[in-house]
Design a protein around this motif. Structure first.
Motif, PDB file in Angstrom:
ATOM      1  N   GLY A  11     -28.847 -35.448   2.970  1.00 16.87           N
ATOM      2  CA  GLY A  11     -28.484 -35.824   4.321  1.00 16.87           C
ATOM      3  C   GLY A  11     -27.794 -34.722   5.093  1.00 16.87           C
ATOM      4  O   GLY A  11     -27.215 -34.961   6.160  1.00 16.87           O
ATOM      5  N   VAL A  12     -27.853 -33.488   4.601  1.00 20.38           N
ATOM      6  CA  VAL A  12     -27.223 -32.365   5.291  1.00 20.38           C
ATOM      7  C   VAL A  12     -27.992 -32.052   6.578  1.00 20.38           C
ATOM      8  O   VAL A  12     -29.213 -31.892   6.561  1.00 20.38           O
ATOM      9  CB  VAL A  12     -27.183 -31.121   4.385  1.00 20.38           C
ATOM     10  N   SER A  13     -27.271 -31.976   7.681  1.00 22.03           N
ATOM     11  CA  SER A  13     -27.899 -31.632   8.954  1.00 22.03           C
ATOM     12  C   SER A  13     -27.144 -30.530   9.687  1.00 22.03           C
ATOM     13  O   SER A  13     -27.605 -30.061  10.730  1.00 22.03           O
ATOM     14  CB  SER A  13     -27.975 -32.874   9.862  1.00 22.03           C
ATOM     15  N   HIS A  14     -25.991 -30.106   9.156  1.00 22.42           N
ATOM     16  CA  HIS A  14     -25.162 -29.095   9.833  1.00 22.42           C
ATOM     17  C   HIS A  14     -24.687 -28.054   8.818  1.00 22.42           C
ATOM     18  O   HIS A  14     -24.158 -28.411   7.765  1.00 22.42           O
ATOM     19  CB  HIS A  14     -23.951 -29.753  10.493  1.00 22.42           C
ATOM     20  N   GLU A 105     -32.310 -18.929  13.001  1.00 22.12           N
ATOM     21  CA  GLU A 105     -33.424 -19.464  13.797  1.00 22.12           C
ATOM     22  C   GLU A 105     -34.235 -20.472  12.989  1.00 22.12           C
ATOM     23  O   GLU A 105     -34.699 -21.494  13.514  1.00 22.12           O
ATOM     24  CB  GLU A 105     -34.303 -18.309  14.277  1.00 22.12           C
ATOM     25  N   GLU A 106     -34.394 -20.203  11.709  1.00 22.04           N
ATOM     26  CA  GLU A 106     -35.153 -21.113  10.838  1.00 22.04           C
ATOM     27  C   GLU A 106     -34.468 -22.472  10.746  1.00 22.04           C
ATOM     28  O   GLU A 106     -35.125 -23.517  10.813  1.00 22.04           O
ATOM     29  CB  GLU A 106     -35.287 -20.498   9.443  1.00 22.04           C
ATOM     30  N   TRP A 107     -33.143 -22.459  10.606  1.00 19.36           N
ATOM     31  CA  TRP A 107     -32.411 -23.712  10.487  1.00 19.36           C
ATOM     32  C   TRP A 107     -32.491 -24.522  11.786  1.00 19.36           C
ATOM     33  O   TRP A 107     -32.700 -25.734  11.763  1.00 19.36           O
ATOM     34  CB  TRP A 107     -30.965 -23.439  10.115  1.00 19.36           C
ATOM     35  N   SER A 108     -32.362 -23.841  12.910  1.00 15.53           N
ATOM     36  CA  SER A 108     -32.484 -24.526  14.202  1.00 15.53           C
ATOM     37  C   SER A 108     -33.873 -25.116  14.381  1.00 15.53           C
ATOM     38  O   SER A 108     -34.030 -26.245  14.856  1.00 15.53           O
ATOM     39  CB  SER A 108     -32.178 -23.560  15.350  1.00 15.53           C
ATOM     40  N   HIS A 136     -24.929 -17.576  20.533  1.00  9.96           N
ATOM     41  CA  HIS A 136     -25.695 -18.707  21.063  1.00  9.96           C
ATOM     42  C   HIS A 136     -26.270 -19.607  19.976  1.00  9.96           C
ATOM     43  O   HIS A 136     -26.727 -20.725  20.269  1.00  9.96           O
ATOM     44  CB  HIS A 136     -26.837 -18.194  21.955  1.00  9.96           C
ATOM     45  N   HIS A 137     -26.242 -19.147  18.730  1.00  4.12           N
ATOM     46  CA  HIS A 137     -26.781 -19.967  17.635  1.00  4.12           C
ATOM     47  C   HIS A 137     -25.828 -21.090  17.229  1.00  4.12           C
ATOM     48  O   HIS A 137     -26.253 -22.045  16.572  1.00  4.12           O
ATOM     49  CB  HIS A 137     -27.048 -19.100  16.400  1.00  4.12           C
ATOM     50  N   PHE A 138     -24.553 -20.984  17.602  1.00  4.98           N
ATOM     51  CA  PHE A 138     -23.536 -21.853  17.022  1.00  4.98           C
ATOM     52  C   PHE A 138     -22.985 -22.865  18.021  1.00  4.98           C
ATOM     53  O   PHE A 138     -22.748 -22.555  19.184  1.00  4.98           O
ATOM     54  CB  PHE A 138     -22.381 -20.999  16.476  1.00  4.98           C
TER      55      PHE A 138
END
Length: 224
Positions: A11-14, A105-108, A136-138
């Protein structure tokens, strides 16, 4: 990849990313600053692998062991000032870790969110992150905003997640030392440790958390 690797079932999303030794490849700057401190305090220089075998938090007893004696409050303050001076001087030579910014970028792209938490001073951290084009990624970037009672990332992680209203159960902290594992456990989050920074793989595996050789493998464990 370790057998207890994380996957979608957790359930990890962050992701909460560590900075030094994780997203930033600053091992050489670290050991250079450590050896400047050793010279100023009359101790012989040490190699990177030795430092990775002994480095730990809290930092003060770690340095007292390195120097072979106790430190007065004044000496500890002087040591910190010296380290920061020499580390900062070496920072321009430090690049991003292998795989950055691709892993962000892959995680986003996979639908996840991410933030950054470091024990580096907040006022120093934010410009470094922005200069390298990563801000800007965070969803949030936090350095050390207060001095905790135990020189651990744990209470900083709790504050970091609380400010974002993120459920710790949905969070994985990706870092390079055992204190990252301690912080995640105390906050109720998961952890994946990368064996690229300031602590040896053997010591990381002793935490019982997944240990990977690269950031790409850390993210792959969460997206497969």
């Amino acid at each position: 990849m370790a057998e207890n690797a994380l996957d979608r079932d957790t359930g990890v999303s962050h992701i909460v990313w560590d900075w030094n030794g994780t997203l930033l490849d600053d091992n050489d700057a670290n050991i250079a600053a450590v050896n400047k401190v050793c010279a100023e305090f009359g101790s012989p220089p040490v190699g990177l692998e030795y430092w990775r075998s002994v480095f730990r938090r809290p930092l003060r007893p770690c340095y007292e062991e390195l120097l072979g004696r106790g430190l007065t409050t004044h000496e500890w303050e002087r040591l910190n000032e010296s380290y920061e001076h020499h580390y900062s001087a070496a920072l321009p030579t430090c690049g991003l870790a292998a795989g950055v910014p691709d892993v962000l970028e892959e995680w986003s792209a996979a639908g996840g969110t991410q933030s950054l938490l470091s024990m580096a001073a907040h006022r120093h951290l934010v410009p470094l992150v922005n200069e390298r084009g990563l801000g800007h990624h965070f969803t949030r970037v936090d350095g050390r905003r207060f001095d905790g009672g135990h020189d651990s990332k744990a209470e900083h992680l709790v504050a970091h997640l609380t400010r974002q209203e993120v459920d710790p159960a949905t969070v994985v902290l990706i870092g390079d030392i055992d204190d990252d594992a301690v912080a995640a456990r105390e906050a109720g989050a998961h952890a994946v440790l990368v064996a690229t920074g300031m602590m040896s793989e053997e010591r990381l595996r002793a935490t019982g958390h997944p240990v990977v050789p690269s950031l790409a493998e850390a993210v792959a464990a969460l997206t497969r």
